[in-house]
Motif scaffolding. Structure first.
Motif, mmCIF file in Angstrom:
data_model
loop_
_atom_site.group_PDB
_atom_site.id
_atom_site.type_symbol
_atom_site.label_atom_id
_atom_site.label_comp_id
_atom_site.label_asym_id
_atom_site.label_seq_id
_atom_site.Cartn_x
_atom_site.Cartn_y
_atom_site.Cartn_z
ATOM 1 N N PHE A 70 0.835 -1.202 0.000
ATOM 2 C CA PHE A 70 0.000 0.000 0.000
ATOM 3 C C PHE A 70 0.874 1.258 0.000
ATOM 4 N N LEU A 71 1.899 1.249 0.814
ATOM 5 C CA LEU A 71 2.809 2.388 0.916
ATOM 6 C C LEU A 71 3.655 2.525 -0.346
ATOM 7 N N GLY A 72 4.215 1.395 -0.808
ATOM 8 C CA GLY A 72 5.087 1.430 -1.969
ATOM 9 C C GLY A 72 4.376 1.824 -3.240
ATOM 10 N N ASP A 73 3.119 1.431 -3.374
ATOM 11 C CA ASP A 73 2.320 1.793 -4.546
ATOM 12 C C ASP A 73 2.293 3.306 -4.710
ATOM 13 N N SER A 74 2.010 3.997 -3.612
ATOM 14 C CA SER A 74 1.905 5.461 -3.665
ATOM 15 C C SER A 74 3.250 6.121 -3.929
ATOM 16 N N VAL A 75 4.299 5.642 -3.269
ATOM 17 C CA VAL A 75 5.596 6.310 -3.424
ATOM 18 C C VAL A 75 6.173 6.084 -4.820
ATOM 19 N N ILE A 165 7.261 -5.715 -5.950
ATOM 20 C CA ILE A 165 8.037 -4.527 -6.303
ATOM 21 C C ILE A 165 7.579 -3.358 -5.431
ATOM 22 N N GLU A 166 6.266 -3.226 -5.283
ATOM 23 C CA GLU A 166 5.720 -2.139 -4.473
ATOM 24 C C GLU A 166 6.010 -2.337 -2.993
ATOM 25 N N SER A 167 5.890 -3.576 -2.500
ATOM 26 C CA SER A 167 6.136 -3.810 -1.072
ATOM 27 C C SER A 167 7.607 -3.599 -0.722
ATOM 28 N N LEU A 168 8.506 -3.940 -1.633
ATOM 29 C CA LEU A 168 9.930 -3.680 -1.389
ATOM 30 C C LEU A 168 10.206 -2.178 -1.358
ATOM 31 N N ALA A 169 9.534 -1.442 -2.237
ATOM 32 C CA ALA A 169 9.672 0.020 -2.210
ATOM 33 C C ALA A 169 9.178 0.561 -0.876
ATOM 34 N N GLY A 170 8.061 0.017 -0.390
ATOM 35 C CA GLY A 170 7.540 0.446 0.909
ATOM 36 C C GLY A 170 8.473 0.100 2.045
ATOM 37 N N ALA A 171 9.076 -1.085 1.985
ATOM 38 C CA ALA A 171 10.006 -1.513 3.035
ATOM 39 C C ALA A 171 11.225 -0.601 3.092
#
Length: 279
Positions: A70-75, A165-171
């Motif tokens: 959820f976080l990585g999607d936005s960033v 990909i998105e969850s790693l960006a969020g992490a």
């Protein structure tokens, strides 16, 4: 936020405290993943969470990757938008929007995940998911080396492949104290080569709609049916007194519509070419 009367204090220096009691080294290949991401985690449990599917729930891993996704999607949406805005100062907002859509979508991320071998590191306990990932990789055969728009693929990939990909960006965002530039340097190389104005291609459904509007062809309502977990869609276009139609079947409705539209568009472009040459 202050202008509308909401007082917000941002303290980005310290990542949020976490309660995950895990031994990351026993669950994922930390050195390989940190090398791939070009980032060293302060809290390696974030890396575990980012790769944990909902089917792989252990007492020491109370949640899966969805919050980080959820976080990585936005960033990532923000980072790609700013990147395109800065890199192409003279192109129109419409073209910028098309380029962002081509760069920020689950299919594009899924192909990037496969290209970089991230599918091998997803923690899951689902036989169905294992089969779906294997089938996706087999159908793709080889991931294109050029820019990927996702929608060019003729096979549906499990959503989890793009999600990681998105969850790693969020992490990375959380672990770095919410430093967007760190996320950009880590994730963007996985998505390269990014689309450019020269390489941009429209998604088939949209291209067919715009082509029919331009040529004043009549698009009929798609015919949809579903059987044995598969969706069949027939796309029909009336052009120059003839009916052009094609039926495609896929596990995913969007994929079936895309494939059918692609075939009808190919046939209709033949009409346009004949018109151009006076045939």
């Amino acid at each position: 936020m202050d202008w509308i009367g909401i007082k917000v204090e941002f303290n980005n220096s310290v990542p949020s405290e976490r309660q995950l009691q895990v031994d990351p080294e026993k669950l994922v290949n930390i050195p390989h993943l940190e090398s791939l991401l070009n980032y060293s985690f302060n809290d390696r449990s974030l890396l575990v969470e980012a790769l944990t599917h909902g089917s792989y729930m252990l007492p020491e891993i109370p949640r899966c990757y969805q919050r980080l996704e959820f976080l990585g999607d936005s960033v990532l949406d923000y980072l790609v938008t700013v990147h395109l805005y800065k890199k192409y100062p003279d192109i129109s907002p419409g073209l910028l929007t098309d380029m962002r859509s081509a760069s920020v979508n689950n299919e594009c991320y899924a192909q990037s995940a496969i290209k970089n071998g991230l599918h091998k590191h997803i923690l899951h306990a689902s036989q169905r998911l294992h089969k779906d990932i294997s089938r996706c990789i087999s159908n793709l055969k080889e991931v294109p080396s050029g820019p990927s728009f996702g929608w060019e693929s003729e096979t549906s990939c499990p959503k989890v492949l793009g999600d990681v990909i998105e969850s790693l960006a969020g992490a990375i965002l959380v672990d770095s104290g919410y430093n967007k530039e760190v996320v950009f340097r880590s994730i963007m190389p996985l998505l390269e080569p990014l689309v450019s104005p020269e390489t941009l291609r429209l998604e088939a459904v949209r291209e067919l709609n715009e082509f029919c509007q331009r040529e004043q062809f009549l698009m009929r309502m798609p015919v949809v049916s579903r059987e044995d977990g598969l969706t069949s869609i027939t796309i029909q276009v009336e052009a120059d007194g003839a009916m052009f139609k094609h039926t495609s079947t896929a596990a995913d409705k969007k994929m079936a519509k895309r494939l059918a539209s692609k075939e009808v568009l190919k046939a209709l472009k033949g009409i346009g070419s004949a018109r151009l040459h006076g045939e």
